[in-house]
Design a protein around this motif. Structure first.
Motif, PDB file in Angstrom:
ATOM      1  N   VAL A 167       4.073 -10.754   1.216  1.00  0.00           N
ATOM      2  CA  VAL A 167       5.023  -9.656   0.986  1.00  0.00           C
ATOM      3  C   VAL A 167       5.581  -9.220   2.340  1.00  0.00           C
ATOM      4  CG1 VAL A 167       5.352  -7.355   0.025  1.00  0.00           C
ATOM      5  CG2 VAL A 167       3.697  -8.919  -1.013  1.00  0.00           C
TER       6      VAL A 167
ATOM      7  N   ALA B 102      -4.320   0.408  -4.265  1.00  0.00           N
ATOM      8  CA  ALA B 102      -4.986   0.471  -2.954  1.00  0.00           C
ATOM      9  C   ALA B 102      -5.790  -0.794  -2.674  1.00  0.00           C
ATOM     10  CB  ALA B 102      -5.911   1.689  -2.892  1.00  0.00           C
TER      11      ALA B 102
ATOM     12  N   ARG C  48       0.350  -8.000  10.314  1.00  0.00           N
ATOM     13  CA  ARG C  48      -0.999  -7.767  10.861  1.00  0.00           C
ATOM     14  C   ARG C  48      -1.940  -8.894  10.444  1.00  0.00           C
ATOM     15  NH1 ARG C  48       0.024  -2.435   8.989  1.00  0.00           N
ATOM     16  NH2 ARG C  48      -1.444  -2.654   7.261  1.00  0.00           N
TER      17      ARG C  48
HETATM   18  P1  NAD Z   1      -0.756  -1.533   3.193  1.00  0.00           P
HETATM   19  O1  NAD Z   1      -1.758  -2.131   4.115  1.00  0.00           O
HETATM   20  O2  NAD Z   1       0.683  -1.517   3.629  1.00  0.00           O
HETATM   21  O3  NAD Z   1      -1.280  -0.062   2.850  1.00  0.00           O
HETATM   22  C1  NAD Z   1      -0.586   0.761   1.963  1.00  0.00           C
HETATM   23  C2  NAD Z   1      -1.267   2.115   1.917  1.00  0.00           C
HETATM   24  O4  NAD Z   1      -2.629   2.013   1.490  1.00  0.00           O
HETATM   25  C3  NAD Z   1      -1.327   2.841   3.269  1.00  0.00           C
HETATM   26  O5  NAD Z   1      -0.526   4.002   3.187  1.00  0.00           O
HETATM   27  C4  NAD Z   1      -2.809   3.168   3.440  1.00  0.00           C
HETATM   28  O6  NAD Z   1      -3.040   4.419   4.069  1.00  0.00           O
HETATM   29  C5  NAD Z   1      -3.305   3.146   2.003  1.00  0.00           C
HETATM   30  N1  NAD Z   1      -4.745   2.983   1.847  1.00  0.00           N
HETATM   31  C6  NAD Z   1      -5.545   2.143   2.541  1.00  0.00           C
HETATM   32  N2  NAD Z   1      -6.827   2.295   2.135  1.00  0.00           N
HETATM   33  C7  NAD Z   1      -6.827   3.254   1.177  1.00  0.00           C
HETATM   34  C8  NAD Z   1      -7.850   3.842   0.392  1.00  0.00           C
HETATM   35  N3  NAD Z   1      -9.136   3.500   0.548  1.00  0.00           N
HETATM   36  N4  NAD Z   1      -7.513   4.800  -0.515  1.00  0.00           N
HETATM   37  C9  NAD Z   1      -6.226   5.188  -0.653  1.00  0.00           C
HETATM   38  N5  NAD Z   1      -5.214   4.660   0.081  1.00  0.00           N
HETATM   39  C10 NAD Z   1      -5.516   3.701   0.976  1.00  0.00           C
HETATM   40  O7  NAD Z   1      -0.882  -2.274   1.770  1.00  0.00           O
HETATM   41  P2  NAD Z   1       0.218  -3.054   0.902  1.00  0.00           P
HETATM   42  O8  NAD Z   1       0.663  -4.271   1.654  1.00  0.00           O
HETATM   43  O9  NAD Z   1       1.222  -2.093   0.419  1.00  0.00           O
HETATM   44  O10 NAD Z   1      -0.705  -3.605  -0.291  1.00  0.00           O
HETATM   45  C11 NAD Z   1      -0.858  -2.921  -1.510  1.00  0.00           C
HETATM   46  C12 NAD Z   1      -1.721  -3.793  -2.429  1.00  0.00           C
HETATM   47  O11 NAD Z   1      -1.130  -5.087  -2.580  1.00  0.00           O
HETATM   48  C13 NAD Z   1      -3.132  -4.030  -1.889  1.00  0.00           C
HETATM   49  O12 NAD Z   1      -4.053  -4.014  -2.947  1.00  0.00           O
HETATM   50  C14 NAD Z   1      -3.044  -5.415  -1.274  1.00  0.00           C
HETATM   51  O13 NAD Z   1      -4.285  -6.055  -1.216  1.00  0.00           O
HETATM   52  C15 NAD Z   1      -2.075  -6.093  -2.243  1.00  0.00           C
HETATM   53  N6  NAD Z   1      -1.400  -7.244  -1.631  1.00  0.00           N
HETATM   54  C16 NAD Z   1      -0.583  -7.091  -0.551  1.00  0.00           C
HETATM   55  C17 NAD Z   1       0.029  -8.216   0.001  1.00  0.00           C
HETATM   56  C18 NAD Z   1       0.945  -8.125   1.198  1.00  0.00           C
HETATM   57  O14 NAD Z   1       1.347  -9.176   1.724  1.00  0.00           O
HETATM   58  N7  NAD Z   1       1.345  -6.927   1.630  1.00  0.00           N
HETATM   59  C19 NAD Z   1      -0.198  -9.484  -0.552  1.00  0.00           C
HETATM   60  C20 NAD Z   1      -1.054  -9.588  -1.644  1.00  0.00           C
HETATM   61  C21 NAD Z   1      -1.644  -8.465  -2.183  1.00  0.00           C
END
Ligand code: NAD
Length: 258
Positions: A186, A88, A193
């Protein structure tokens, strides 16, 4: 390659969409048992429809009472725990540090960093009883570069590296390994967003922001959630048994976030 993880008991936070859902699915495909949490009840019930093998609990990782209920559910469903995926994380605000609302700073740190502590502290006693115990913490390329206009997120993601390395040293003697994954750009809704927020903050066109971000990657590519999931599964499998304390970038060799 047979990863040998059939029956592995896995908890994935924020598993209803994005990277967490892909990781949950990848574990299930290899025969593991997965419990997921998410703060979004509707998304979690959609996951129950699309992926009935994944059991779940609605929980915000920043809320310690909710995390307590999550662990009660997960442990009674799985009968123990071998793997915790601290996935998360929220993007937090985009803007100059003197314009950031303190409440937004607090929220970003609470989810991205303290949420990992909230889950880890409850997982450790159970991981100690496993003979293949692993924690994977999601950091980011923002955990190894300065990231202008994203100070809370970068601070939290650097914090995740410190947490990971400390946990690896502390828990290694108990047979628990701990690694951080640092995704770059990713593919998916979230990065779009992020590009939109950056375009607004810099008064730029979104396409230009996206193109400039990809130019900072040596391989000139974004990565997919499945590529992250593949690495995570390997780390949590017996094949990854001697890998701990590492901060592993999966980012096409990102050179900067400026
Ligand atoms: P996302 O924004 O697509 O969210 C995935 C899910 O997280 C959603 O279903 C949302 O409801 C849930 N969520 C949000 N806050 C929450 C909370 N407090 N408790 C429980 N669930 C919660 O996220 P993602 O892109 O799948 O990212 C996952 C992880 O990877 C995160 O830690 C993010 O920082 C990291 N990350 C993502 C990217 C990217 O480009 N997507 C890049 C680097 C790191």
């Amino acid at each position: 390659m047979d990863l040998g993880i059939a029956g592995l008991r896995v908890l994935v936070t924020a598993g209803a969409s994005g990277i967490g859902r892909e990781v949950a699915r990848a574990f299930v495909e290899e025969g593991a048992r997965v419990h997921a949490c998410d703060v979004d009840e509707a998304m979690l019930s959609a996951l129950g429809e699309s992926d009935p093998a994944v059991t779940s609990t609605v929980a915000d990782v920043a809320d310690r009472d909710a995390v307590g209920r999550l662990f009660e559910d997960a442990l009674s469903t799985l009968g123990g725990l071998d793997v915790l995926i601290n996935n998360a994380g929220i993007a937090g605000p985009t803007g100059p540090v003197d314009g950031i609302e303190p409440a937004d700073w607090d929220d970003c740190l609470a989810v991205c960093l303290t949420g990992q502590f909230n889950c880890t502290r409850l997982a450790v006693p159970h991981l100690k009883a496993s003979d293949n115990a692993s924690i994977v913490n999601l950091s980011s390329a923002a955990g190894k570069f300065g990231f202008p206009l994203r100070t809370p997120y970068a601070a939290a993601k650097w914090g995740v590296i410190g947490l990971t390395k400390s946990l690896a040293a502390e828990l290694g003697p108990h047979g628990i390994r701990c690694n951080a994954i640092l995704p770059g750009l990713v593919e998916g809704d979230r990065i779009e967003r992020v590009f939109e927020a950056r375009a607004r903050a810099n008064n730029m066109d979104v396409a230009r922001v996206r193109a400039s971000a990809v130019r900072n990657v040596s391989l000139r590519t974004m990565v997919t959630a499945r590529q992250l999931a593949d690495q995570i599964l390997f780390l949590c499998s017996p094949r990854g048994r001697t890998i701990s304390g590492q901060a592993i970038s999966i980012d096409g060799d990102t050179q900067s976030l400026s």
